[in-house]
Design a protein around this motif. Sequence first.
Motif, PDB file in Angstrom:
ATOM      1  N   UNK A 157       1.249  -1.362  -0.014  1.00  5.41           N
ATOM      2  CA  UNK A 157       0.373   0.060   0.302  1.00  5.41           C
ATOM      3  C   UNK A 157       1.043   1.204  -0.743  1.00  5.41           C
ATOM      4  N   UNK A 158       0.233   2.159  -0.958  1.00  4.96           N
ATOM      5  CA  UNK A 158       1.273   3.114  -0.743  1.00  4.96           C
ATOM      6  C   UNK A 158       1.340   3.585   0.638  1.00  4.96           C
ATOM      7  N   UNK A 159       2.746   4.692   1.042  1.00  2.00           N
ATOM      8  CA  UNK A 159       2.993   5.084   2.210  1.00  2.00           C
ATOM      9  C   UNK A 159       2.588   6.157   2.722  1.00  2.00           C
ATOM     10  N   UNK A 299       5.916   2.954  -0.965  1.00  2.00           N
ATOM     11  CA  UNK A 299       4.755   2.637  -0.225  1.00  2.00           C
ATOM     12  C   UNK A 299       5.140   2.086   1.060  1.00  2.00           C
ATOM     13  N   UNK A 300       4.387   1.444   2.075  1.00  2.00           N
ATOM     14  CA  UNK A 300       4.639   1.113   3.165  1.00  2.00           C
ATOM     15  C   UNK A 300       5.619   0.247   3.258  1.00  2.00           C
ATOM     16  N   UNK A 301       6.052  -0.521   2.129  1.00  2.00           N
ATOM     17  CA  UNK A 301       7.196  -1.833   1.952  1.00  2.00           C
ATOM     18  C   UNK A 301       8.280  -1.349   2.127  1.00  2.00           C
ATOM     19  N   UNK A 302       8.445  -0.125   0.675  1.00  4.51           N
ATOM     20  CA  UNK A 302       9.868   0.248   1.018  1.00  4.51           C
ATOM     21  C   UNK A 302      10.019   1.757   2.285  1.00  4.51           C
ATOM     22  N   UNK A 303       8.795   1.430   2.581  1.00  9.37           N
ATOM     23  CA  UNK A 303       9.207   2.278   4.142  1.00  9.37           C
ATOM     24  C   UNK A 303       9.919   1.529   5.119  1.00  9.37           C
ATOM     25  N   UNK A 336      13.130  -9.169  -3.174  1.00  8.93           N
ATOM     26  CA  UNK A 336      14.185  -8.974  -4.213  1.00  8.93           C
ATOM     27  C   UNK A 336      13.518  -7.739  -4.709  1.00  8.93           C
ATOM     28  N   UNK A 337      12.378  -7.782  -5.577  1.00  9.68           N
ATOM     29  CA  UNK A 337      11.801  -6.956  -6.666  1.00  9.68           C
ATOM     30  C   UNK A 337      11.657  -5.729  -5.544  1.00  9.68           C
ATOM     31  N   UNK A 338      11.727  -5.478  -4.189  1.00 12.91           N
ATOM     32  CA  UNK A 338      11.448  -4.445  -3.718  1.00 12.91           C
ATOM     33  C   UNK A 338      12.762  -3.972  -3.300  1.00 12.91           C
ATOM     34  N   UNK A 339      13.858  -4.608  -3.196  1.00  9.52           N
ATOM     35  CA  UNK A 339      14.879  -4.142  -2.783  1.00  9.52           C
ATOM     36  C   UNK A 339      15.589  -3.012  -4.050  1.00  9.52           C
ATOM     37  N   UNK A 340      15.089  -4.269  -5.618  1.00  8.94           N
ATOM     38  CA  UNK A 340      15.248  -2.909  -7.029  1.00  8.94           C
ATOM     39  C   UNK A 340      15.035  -2.388  -7.241  1.00  8.94           C
TER      40      UNK A 340
END
Length: 365
Positions: A157-159, A299-303, A336-340
Amino acid sequence: MPDITTFETLDREIERIGGKPIVLEALWAGDTGGWYLLLYIYTVKGIFFFKRTTRHLLGEVSSPEGIEYFTNGKPSVSLLAEQFGNKASEKYNLTFYFPSPKDTDEDCPAWTERHLAITCADCSKLIIPTDSPHLPKDICYDCHLTREENEKLKDDSPADGGVHMYLYKDDEYEPIGYCTNFESFPIAPFIEEKVKNRLNENAIDIVKLDRQDIIELKGKLENALDQKLDKYEIPVIDERKKRFIITHTLKYKGKEYELMRNFNDEHIRISNFIHSVETAEKAIAENYIYEFYFNKGITYRDDSFLRFIHYVCHGRTNIADISNRYTNILTDTEVLQTLKKLEQLRCVMISNDGVQITQLGQCII
Ligand SMILES: [Zn+2]
């Protein structure tokens, strides 16, 4: 009610109550001041048919000074309570009952209310089911929050977005503030036009104000502040309201102003303007520029990834550790996708298995 910092204090309290202690109970209580871990004792007095069990509050478990709030992921007072509980069990052959040693939780049943409780489906803790229509009935509040957080991680989800402001020079960043919306910065009305013109459509947008911009801003701030100070009124505080009102004294152009920090919007604005002028003066005198970081595509995940790398791993870790952190929540491919994505945004650097947060990554969390 004494603070219980040692087993000896606890033991003295148990002795003082008298009777035969059968259960030592540790329960959390919370109010606006924070959480308290309280100890109660159940004792039996009398003989044969006249036996009576009563419950007595012994005191609050309190860590000695200098001890961190958490030890090994648990509240430090929980560890103390467990030590006291074990010693008391040995000495009195009593039952030590502490239903929530890991999390602060008010919804746990007292020893005598256990028949009203259910076991949390996720963490097995005993809880009195909530009567709130908005919360699930089968899990505790902490597990509810964890499930919600995990859902946001899974859904990507978007942060909240948000804007960070820094003073910058020679690779040195001084944080000035964070606002969910740019408009909430006190200086926003004076630079809004300029900043909006410099914004792009990037996931992370950086807008810079140089020395000339800051000199202009300072002029506008001073004008606005002078107008406000012309109408400044010393706070008159009703005796009955005194304890709710916080004031402070700020100096501006050699004059002191007593300002209310709550219940007075105009005073709050004046304080903010004085601080903003000071920040501008510092920037001009020491050659800083202003930098605003707009998080738009985070996104929440990136953060969560950036915070994990920065705060938990102190800036540097490896892919396996990140996968471990999100076990049962994200697949290895998602990690891996998130890290990329974060690498493409220049928020992390990846080499072989190593992952390191960049300055940009640090600036947006
Ligand atoms: Zn739970």
